[in-house]
Design an enzyme around this catalytic site. Sequence first.
Site, PDB file in Angstrom:
ATOM      1  N   GLU A  69     -25.816   4.934 -20.355  1.00  0.00           N
ATOM      2  CA  GLU A  69     -25.088   6.132 -19.934  1.00  0.00           C
ATOM      3  C   GLU A  69     -26.014   7.333 -19.790  1.00  0.00           C
ATOM      4  OE1 GLU A  69     -21.807   6.792 -22.538  1.00  0.00           O
ATOM      5  OE2 GLU A  69     -20.764   4.956 -21.940  1.00  0.00           O
ATOM      6  N   GLU A 120     -22.790  11.493 -28.977  1.00  0.00           N
ATOM      7  CA  GLU A 120     -22.582  10.052 -28.852  1.00  0.00           C
ATOM      8  C   GLU A 120     -22.546   9.761 -27.364  1.00  0.00           C
ATOM      9  OE1 GLU A 120     -21.576   6.996 -27.725  1.00  0.00           O
ATOM     10  OE2 GLU A 120     -19.492   7.290 -28.333  1.00  0.00           O
TER      11      GLU A 120
END
Length: 638
Positions: free
Chosen positions: A116, A107
């Site tokens: 990210e 994740e």
Amino acid sequence: MLHDSERNQLYYAGLRAAIKQRRDAGLAVHVLDIGTGTGLLSMMAATEGADSITACEEFGPMADCAAKVIADNGFADKIKLVRKRSTELTVGPGKDLEQRANILVTEVFDTELIGEGAIGTYNHANKYLLSPDRLVVPGIARIYAQVVSSTKCSTWSRPHPIKLGSSDSLSPAPSAEGGYSSLALHDLQLSQLDQAMFTPISAPTVVFEMDLSCHNGPLPTFDQSVVTIPALATGSCDAVFMWWDCWTDPAKTILLSCAPSWAIHHTPPHLPWRDHWMQAVYYPRSQTEATAGQDISLVSCHDEYSLWFDVRTSGPTDCLSMPSPSAGVHMAMSRTRLGQLNNETRNSKFASVLSKIVSANPDGTILCLSEQSVLALMAAKLGATKVLICCENNNYMRDYIERCARHNNIQDRISVVDMDWLTSTKSLPAISTVIGEPHFTVSVLPWHNLLFWFSISCLNLPPSTIISPCRAKLFILPVHYVDLWKIRAPLRTVEGFKMTHFDNIIESASNTSDQAVEPHPLWEYPCVALGKPVEVLQFDLTEKVPKNITSFSGDVNILEKSLAVNGVALWMEWSLDQETVVSGGPVGVVEVGKKVAWDMDSKQGVHLVKNPSICSKLRYQIDFIPREGDLSFKFDIE
């Protein structure tokens, strides 16, 4: 994030399905968990009987936490924890991974999905760490976009004209470079945006679909899609709403969605609350007017970390380059603050008070003490001939003030000075009025704008000087936060796994560093009023700041006892004169037992009760500490 039960359950279900598919094929199961955090996903894999599990975590304190949580749950001998970035892992006998993994679970997403570094993480893992027959959990992700027409969204995008009366206005300066581009992400809880505030120009549309297993090649580090569709309505294309979803299982039957309420794929009794994955608003670089039934082209782009969008009447013939941030007021402040500058109701109050001040003394000198403000420009446009702007040190804002003044032909009425000049000048010009919103960039909480008061107190102004605002009031309201309480609540267990060690770390850090009150935009975080708003303190800003600590204490009756008191909401009201008040709090009458409607252009103070309960009183102790320029708070319920 770990309080997101739906996320946890859907990841668990997807991982369970992937492991079963490997087992049904007669294969050993080798799982790689990238960015393991608490070790939750690895423990799920262990529970499902994976043959080997490698969890990597680069951040040292988080890796220490994972090791303890994994041990506490009895999986220390089943999960290999490697304290590295995934791009540093080695594969082979005796190395970090004994063999390539055939299941990846990770994740590494944010609100934009890719912000990210997900693209780089997946590309590297699929090339160097995973087997050719790999399964990836989640395996497919889709990015959605929806074009809307919205006056509210446009106030977050660019400066609007400010009405100063029936026939006059302050016109915004034209953009220095023809646009209001910015790469700053504007993420929101779009489910809380009143649907009356926007008109869909397009339906939610998939603009990118990403195969996270990279079976057809690596994920592109730059991609562009153009979707040409007939407009659903006539209107300006003010914003593009964006969110994403993903399939967590190989068969694409388990969907985890970040869609807002009007576009969600299911309708549970309560929509899942996510503060880690929200939705985002983007502002097209073109100012396109759509006509119902006629085609518009939604242009969507991404690089390795960012998304950007445009809306045109016809598709581009070349690639849409990444926005190059242009100088302007939008670079000097947040989108929320820009919305506040464009707030018509608020501006009408300032205009009314300024008009009376200027009419009474058009040749008086007005000093404006605020940052990121156009209040001085409003005063000059209303006829003030001498306006000093102080405290404005941001070059983008200074440039905008100067351009706006020239654009409105008031440049000879204003002067921009530094705070140092104001405090070091031995003989100040005769100042007739001091005005402020007040707003300062150092202000984290609403009462930090009392810096206005402290600044005035440093000046030896005659008693005849008009001070606006002249009073400041602090209000509190006992509430039940529907979801916001989760950001401070212990986990205890997540999907059956003990999280005691993680809870202890968070509690210790919170006790050390968290303040009793923190800022939040409460229009995004619903709460129910459990009592009536109470004014707990008032300051006369025409007087000097006291030198000693002043204490305020009392209690608030809890009138709605069907819900636990789990928090307090706090806000300021500023009296511009004896009749006119601007507030950063509720926008209507607060009804006990009902959800509160909050000012969308302000952040309010939030106190979260450590041990919520149904009670009869909220007690407060508030100290005003002049030496610190701040308030301290203590709340108790009984």
